[in-house]
Scaffold this active site. Structure first.
Site, short mmCIF file in Angstrom:
data_model
loop_
_atom_site.label_atom_id
_atom_site.label_comp_id
_atom_site.label_asym_id
_atom_site.label_seq_id
_atom_site.Cartn_x
_atom_site.Cartn_y
_atom_site.Cartn_z
N SER A 190 0.84 -1.20 0.00
CA SER A 190 0.00 0.00 0.00
C SER A 190 0.87 1.24 0.00
O SER A 190 1.99 1.22 0.51
CB SER A 190 -0.89 0.02 1.24
OG SER A 190 -1.58 1.25 1.37
N TYR A 232 -2.41 0.55 10.27
CA TYR A 232 -2.62 -0.05 8.96
C TYR A 232 -1.37 0.10 8.10
O TYR A 232 -0.89 -0.86 7.48
CB TYR A 232 -3.83 0.58 8.24
CG TYR A 232 -3.99 0.09 6.82
CD1 TYR A 232 -4.58 -1.14 6.56
CD2 TYR A 232 -3.54 0.85 5.74
CE1 TYR A 232 -4.72 -1.60 5.25
CE2 TYR A 232 -3.68 0.40 4.44
CZ TYR A 232 -4.27 -0.83 4.20
OH TYR A 232 -4.38 -1.29 2.91
#
Length: 288
Positions: free
Chosen positions: A143, A156
């Protein structure tokens, strides 16, 4: 160009919704036989039927692949059904909560470690003996948050930073067995995660996300699947240990540059895949 994955067998985790659905359908379109893996409540069976309707080959695996016994069972299913395993796509992951760290729940952290980290560990460990035989490859979901961090969801980004380093380490150690390992790093993609109505982001975060992206829009799941397809194919034969960003430029930007994007960039391409579940896959914490 079609049939770039002809003769290949792929497992795609988190394959029922969002980017995972697009990867499954793209791979099938390119000739791969696909094991669509997901939780029992995910629409993995629907994705399998949709692939078969278009003339592709696919089967479903329903289970929690963060558990090593289930990961092994998933790999065994692929080999039993199709005789081999060439490609592992570690796409499964969750984005359960948006909060400042002082308010972030331990439950959400544990849920991310389980689904973002342990799933990739368990599946990679289970798949490697088969990938050694086929000289196959692994492509995992990173990500942009794993590169630059993400406010109000720092944990995250931490889980994705782990994936980046974990896969680079695997790329080095597994080259002696002929296995390539790479990572795709999506930015803001048009899935359930990036809409206020279906994910944890608030209105301000959604607006900021788009204006901070040089291309001024979310990417489509198919645009991400196209990069997975390249990395999984023999065209990427000299690519290992790489992190391919598919982020509209958000990791290199400063300020609200998306407002200045050319109109040609602001419109998502139409695409070829019939995606029925791109806005599904809400990742609120499940009691599993």
């Amino acid at each position: 160009m079609k049939n770039r994955l002809e003769g290949k067998v792929a497992i795609v985790t988190g394959g029922g919704t969002g980017i995972g659905e697009a990867i499954c359908k793209k791979f099938a379109q390119e000739g791969a036989r696909v094991v669509v893996a997901g939780f029992p409540e995910d629409p993995v069976d629907d994705v399998v039927k949709e692939i078969q309707k278009e003339g592709g080959e696919a089967i479903a695996y329903n289970g929690d692949i963060s558990k090593e016994v289930n990961a092994k069972e998933c790999v065994e299913l692929a080999v039993k059904e199709y005789g081999q395993l060439d490609i592992l796509i570690n796409n499964a992951g969750v984005f359960p909560e948006v909060n400042m760290l002082q308010d972030y729940t331990e439950e959400a952290l544990d849920y991310m470690i389980k689904n973002n980290i342990k799933s990739a560990f368990a599946m990679s460990k289970a798949a490697l003996p088969e990938l050694h035989k086929t000289k196959g490859n692994i492509v995992s979901a990173g990500s942009e948050a794993g590169v630059i961090g993400i406010a109000q969801n720092a944990p995250y980004g931490g889980t994705k930073g782990f994936i980046h380093a974990f896969m680079k380490g695997l790329a080095v150690e597994q080259s002696q067995f002929g296995v390539r390992v790479n990572v795709v790093g999506p930015g803001p993609i048009d899935t359930a995660w990036t809409h206020k109505s279906t994910g944890p982001m608030d209105k301000k975060m959604v607006k900021t996300m788009k204006v901070a992206t040089p291309m001024g829009r979310r990417g489509s799941p198919e645009e991400v699947a196209n990069v997975y397809c390249f990395l999984a194919s023999d065209e990427a034969s000299y690519v290992t240990g790489a992190l391919y960003m598919v982020d509209g430029g958000i990791t290199v930007t400063k300020g609200p540059v998306g407002e200045e994007a050319d109109s040609s960039m602001k419109k998502q391409p139409k695409g070829d895949l019939d995606l029925e579940h791109s806005k599904e896959g809400h990742t609120s914490i499940r009691n599993k």
